[in-house]
Design an enzyme around this catalytic site. Structure first.
Site, PDB file in Angstrom:
ATOM      1  N   HIS A   1       5.914   2.367   7.172  1.00  0.00           N
ATOM      2  CA  HIS A   1       7.207   2.719   6.595  1.00  0.00           C
ATOM      3  C   HIS A   1       8.199   1.556   6.693  1.00  0.00           C
ATOM      4  O   HIS A   1       9.361   1.744   7.088  1.00  0.00           O
ATOM      5  CB  HIS A   1       7.764   3.958   7.286  1.00  0.00           C
ATOM      6  CG  HIS A   1       8.696   4.764   6.440  1.00  0.00           C
ATOM      7  ND1 HIS A   1       9.893   4.271   5.988  1.00  0.00           N
ATOM      8  CD2 HIS A   1       8.600   6.017   5.955  1.00  0.00           C
ATOM      9  CE1 HIS A   1      10.493   5.205   5.277  1.00  0.00           C
ATOM     10  NE2 HIS A   1       9.720   6.269   5.236  1.00  0.00           N
TER      11      HIS A   1
ATOM     12  N   HIS B   1       6.156  13.257   7.645  1.00  0.00           N
ATOM     13  CA  HIS B   1       5.759  12.081   8.428  1.00  0.00           C
ATOM     14  C   HIS B   1       5.218  12.433   9.821  1.00  0.00           C
ATOM     15  O   HIS B   1       5.597  11.819  10.825  1.00  0.00           O
ATOM     16  CB  HIS B   1       6.950  11.124   8.559  1.00  0.00           C
ATOM     17  CG  HIS B   1       7.362  10.466   7.276  1.00  0.00           C
ATOM     18  ND1 HIS B   1       6.509  10.248   6.211  1.00  0.00           N
ATOM     19  CD2 HIS B   1       8.576   9.953   6.871  1.00  0.00           C
ATOM     20  CE1 HIS B   1       7.165   9.637   5.230  1.00  0.00           C
ATOM     21  NE2 HIS B   1       8.411   9.457   5.589  1.00  0.00           N
TER      22      HIS B   1
ATOM     23  N   ASN C   1       4.395  11.430   4.636  1.00  0.00           N
ATOM     24  CA  ASN C   1       5.027  12.224   3.586  1.00  0.00           C
ATOM     25  C   ASN C   1       4.942  13.733   3.903  1.00  0.00           C
ATOM     26  O   ASN C   1       4.726  14.099   5.043  1.00  0.00           O
ATOM     27  CB  ASN C   1       4.458  11.883   2.211  1.00  0.00           C
ATOM     28  CG  ASN C   1       5.537  11.925   1.133  1.00  0.00           C
ATOM     29  OD1 ASN C   1       6.359  12.837   1.111  1.00  0.00           O
ATOM     30  ND2 ASN C   1       5.544  10.943   0.258  1.00  0.00           N
ATOM     31  N   ARG C   2       5.120  14.559   2.904  1.00  0.00           N
ATOM     32  CA  ARG C   2       5.379  15.970   3.156  1.00  0.00           C
ATOM     33  C   ARG C   2       4.156  16.878   3.061  1.00  0.00           C
ATOM     34  O   ARG C   2       3.259  16.624   2.259  1.00  0.00           O
ATOM     35  CB  ARG C   2       6.437  16.467   2.163  1.00  0.00           C
ATOM     36  CG  ARG C   2       7.785  15.829   2.410  1.00  0.00           C
ATOM     37  CD  ARG C   2       8.739  16.005   1.249  1.00  0.00           C
ATOM     38  NE  ARG C   2      10.038  15.411   1.576  1.00  0.00           N
ATOM     39  CZ  ARG C   2      10.280  14.103   1.490  1.00  0.00           C
ATOM     40  NH1 ARG C   2       9.350  13.252   1.088  1.00  0.00           N
ATOM     41  NH2 ARG C   2      11.470  13.633   1.821  1.00  0.00           N
TER      42      ARG C   2
ATOM     43  N   GLU D   1       5.276   2.768   0.252  1.00  0.00           N
ATOM     44  CA  GLU D   1       4.386   3.371   1.236  1.00  0.00           C
ATOM     45  C   GLU D   1       3.092   3.780   0.545  1.00  0.00           C
ATOM     46  O   GLU D   1       3.075   4.740  -0.222  1.00  0.00           O
ATOM     47  CB  GLU D   1       5.047   4.601   1.860  1.00  0.00           C
ATOM     48  CG  GLU D   1       6.401   4.335   2.468  1.00  0.00           C
ATOM     49  CD  GLU D   1       7.281   5.585   2.485  1.00  0.00           C
ATOM     50  OE1 GLU D   1       6.831   6.653   2.935  1.00  0.00           O
ATOM     51  OE2 GLU D   1       8.434   5.490   2.022  1.00  0.00           O
TER      52      GLU D   1
ATOM     53  N   GLN E   1       4.310   5.588  -2.521  1.00  0.00           N
ATOM     54  CA  GLN E   1       5.647   6.178  -2.565  1.00  0.00           C
ATOM     55  C   GLN E   1       6.644   5.039  -2.718  1.00  0.00           C
ATOM     56  O   GLN E   1       6.676   4.116  -1.897  1.00  0.00           O
ATOM     57  CB  GLN E   1       5.932   6.954  -1.265  1.00  0.00           C
ATOM     58  CG  GLN E   1       7.275   7.661  -1.227  1.00  0.00           C
ATOM     59  CD  GLN E   1       7.226   9.098  -1.754  1.00  0.00           C
ATOM     60  OE1 GLN E   1       6.155   9.593  -2.130  1.00  0.00           O
ATOM     61  NE2 GLN E   1       8.354   9.782  -1.763  1.00  0.00           N
TER      62      GLN E   1
ATOM     63  N   ASP F   1      12.300   8.419  -4.965  1.00  0.00           N
ATOM     64  CA  ASP F   1      11.656   8.882  -3.740  1.00  0.00           C
ATOM     65  C   ASP F   1      10.437   9.686  -4.181  1.00  0.00           C
ATOM     66  O   ASP F   1      10.346  10.880  -3.948  1.00  0.00           O
ATOM     67  CB  ASP F   1      12.639   9.736  -2.921  1.00  0.00           C
ATOM     68  CG  ASP F   1      12.138  10.026  -1.516  1.00  0.00           C
ATOM     69  OD1 ASP F   1      11.019   9.593  -1.183  1.00  0.00           O
ATOM     70  OD2 ASP F   1      12.865  10.691  -0.752  1.00  0.00           O
TER      71      ASP F   1
ATOM     72  N   TYR G   1      10.922  -1.026   5.548  1.00  0.00           N
ATOM     73  CA  TYR G   1      11.993  -1.139   4.554  1.00  0.00           C
ATOM     74  C   TYR G   1      12.126  -2.617   4.227  1.00  0.00           C
ATOM     75  O   TYR G   1      12.337  -3.429   5.133  1.00  0.00           O
ATOM     76  CB  TYR G   1      13.315  -0.645   5.133  1.00  0.00           C
ATOM     77  CG  TYR G   1      13.428   0.848   5.296  1.00  0.00           C
ATOM     78  CD1 TYR G   1      14.118   1.619   4.366  1.00  0.00           C
ATOM     79  CD2 TYR G   1      12.876   1.491   6.400  1.00  0.00           C
ATOM     80  CE1 TYR G   1      14.256   2.995   4.525  1.00  0.00           C
ATOM     81  CE2 TYR G   1      12.999   2.865   6.558  1.00  0.00           C
ATOM     82  CZ  TYR G   1      13.690   3.610   5.611  1.00  0.00           C
ATOM     83  OH  TYR G   1      13.822   4.968   5.781  1.00  0.00           O
TER      84      TYR G   1
HETATM   85  C1  BGC Z   1      10.547   9.819   2.255  1.00  0.00           C
HETATM   86  C2  BGC Z   1      12.027  10.113   2.171  1.00  0.00           C
HETATM   87  C3  BGC Z   1      12.555  10.211   3.566  1.00  0.00           C
HETATM   88  C4  BGC Z   1      12.264   8.928   4.274  1.00  0.00           C
HETATM   89  C5  BGC Z   1      12.694   9.008   5.688  1.00  0.00           C
HETATM   90  C6  BGC Z   1      10.374   8.525   2.945  1.00  0.00           C
HETATM   91  O1  BGC Z   1       9.026   8.200   3.040  1.00  0.00           O
HETATM   92  O2  BGC Z   1       9.932   9.820   1.010  1.00  0.00           O
HETATM   93  O3  BGC Z   1      12.269  11.293   1.494  1.00  0.00           O
HETATM   94  O4  BGC Z   1      13.910  10.463   3.577  1.00  0.00           O
HETATM   95  O5  BGC Z   1      10.908   8.622   4.233  1.00  0.00           O
HETATM   96  O6  BGC Z   1      13.126   7.806   6.107  1.00  0.00           O
END
Ligand code: BGC
Length: 347
Positions: free
Chosen positions: A174, A105, A79-80, A312, A284, A247, A176
């Site tokens: 991560h 990330h 994350n950020r 996540e 997340q 998100d 999906y």
């Molecule tokens: C984030 C998204 C981001 C994505 C990238 C996620 O974990 O929260 O904002 O675009 O990852 O694939």
């Protein structure tokens, strides 16, 4: 437990990337050494037919081309991190600004883009990685171990890291998911429950939390009761506009450090249920708002916007710069250990 291995492809520098397939007779998964990515997760639907519920690509080229962190292990910091910098013991550490002016990330060459070492274990696979001091800007020589283990109908992901200097660590996976099958289309009709009465709202479309923990009650962020993912996703609720959908990070109820329920998803069309438990403080929930169909997925599937969700487990976004959040600090000589369990069933 069956474990088979094959060469999945070669990196541009010639390094071989392996794929390990794990099968315990109940569920099946596959993991590649590139990014430690989960490429397959197969579980029976209500009729007993196996369904692959993890998005992925058939070839290494697919993984190299995409920029969605597909299935990968994220590090050093998932994350950020606002402004691409953080302070530890008053020292400033600049990091890559790869999401506008923020760090996302782990930066340009995070753990999702590294080739991990792999070793078969009794119930699964052990991946290891060494990240040298100041790689990506982070302090400390970091050794990382990630185990993918199959137990019954559960996939356990166990994370462990040590460092020779105080540093920050926030590892996640991560993947999906689409419980209607990886090529099953939209996830709007899948039901989500989050064991989280609070979430961390973001300040704007850059998705950096304000620092507050806000009750979800009476908002579209309330998943305390199982609710269709799509039920409120298009409401003009500011947070949803900022995220272009969901998100956001939710505060998992109960004490971090203890393995406790974080989320449960149910798909009426297959009957598949997935339960997520974690020791981490947050989760997340991301509705694949930036998926854009490229490159083609497994079997040529087009993964469009909102055709998958991510759950996540993690420390909250930007925690190194938010002293009020649980701190993702690994002390020199200490051990950073967390576990997340994805359990599948049918209903
Ligand atoms: C984030 C998204 C981001 C994505 C990238 C996620 O974990 O929260 O904002 O675009 O990852 O694939």
């Amino acid at each position: 437990m069956l474990c088979s291995k094959r060469t999945f492809g070669y990196m541009p520098d010639g390094t071989a990337v392996e794929q390990y397939a794990l099968d315990n007779g109940e569920i099946r998964c596959a993991v590649i050494t590139y990014g430690g990515a989960l490429t397959v997760l197969e579980t029976p639907d209500a009729q007993g037919t196996p369904v692959d519920i993890a998005l992925g690509f058939d070839t290494l080229e697919g993984y190299l081309k995409q920029d969605k962190y597909m299935g990968a292990i994220i590090g050093r910091y998932a994350n950020r991190i606002a402004g691409g910098r953080f302070f530890l013991h008053t020292k400033e550490y600049p990091l890559a600004q790869n999401d506008g002016k923020n760090h996302l990330h782990g930066g340009e060459t995070g753990f999702d883009k590294r080739v991990w070492q792999a070793e078969e274990m009794e119930n699964g696979l052990l991946l290891t990685l060494f990240s040298p001091h100041r790689e990506g800007g982070y302090p400390g020589n970091l050794h990382v171990w990630v185990q993918y283990l199959l137990r019954g109908k559960s996939l356990h992901i166990k994370y462990r890291a040590i460092s020779d200097e105080d540093t920050i660590v926030n590892l996640t996976n991560h993947a999906y998911f689409n419980l209607g099958g990886h090529s099953g289309g939209g996830i709007h009709d899948q039901y989500l429950q989050l064991y989280a009465p609070y979430y961390t709202p973001v300040a704007d479309a850059q998705c950096i939390p304000t620092g507050e923990l806000v009750p979800v009650a009476h908002t579209p962020m309330d998943f305390m009761k199982s609710t269709r993912m799509g039920a409120r996703i298009n409401e003009a609720f500011e947070q949803l506009l900022y995220g272009a959908g969901y998100d956001h990070n939710w505060v998992v109820d109960g004490k971090a450090g203890a393995l406790r329920p974080a989320a449960k998803v149910y798909c009426p069309s297959t009957g598949i249920v997935m339960e997520v438990k974690t020791t981490m403080p947050g989760i997340q929930f991301y509705t694949g708002n930036h998926l854009d169909g490229c490159p083609p997925g497994k079997g040529g599937a087009a993964y469009h916007k909102r055709s998958a969700f991510c759950l996540e487990t993690q420390f909250f976004p930007n925690s190194p710069n938010q002293r009020g959040f649980p701190q993702p600090i690994l002390r020199a000589g200490g051990v950073w250990e967390h576990t997340t369990v994805f359990s599948m069933d049918v209903q």
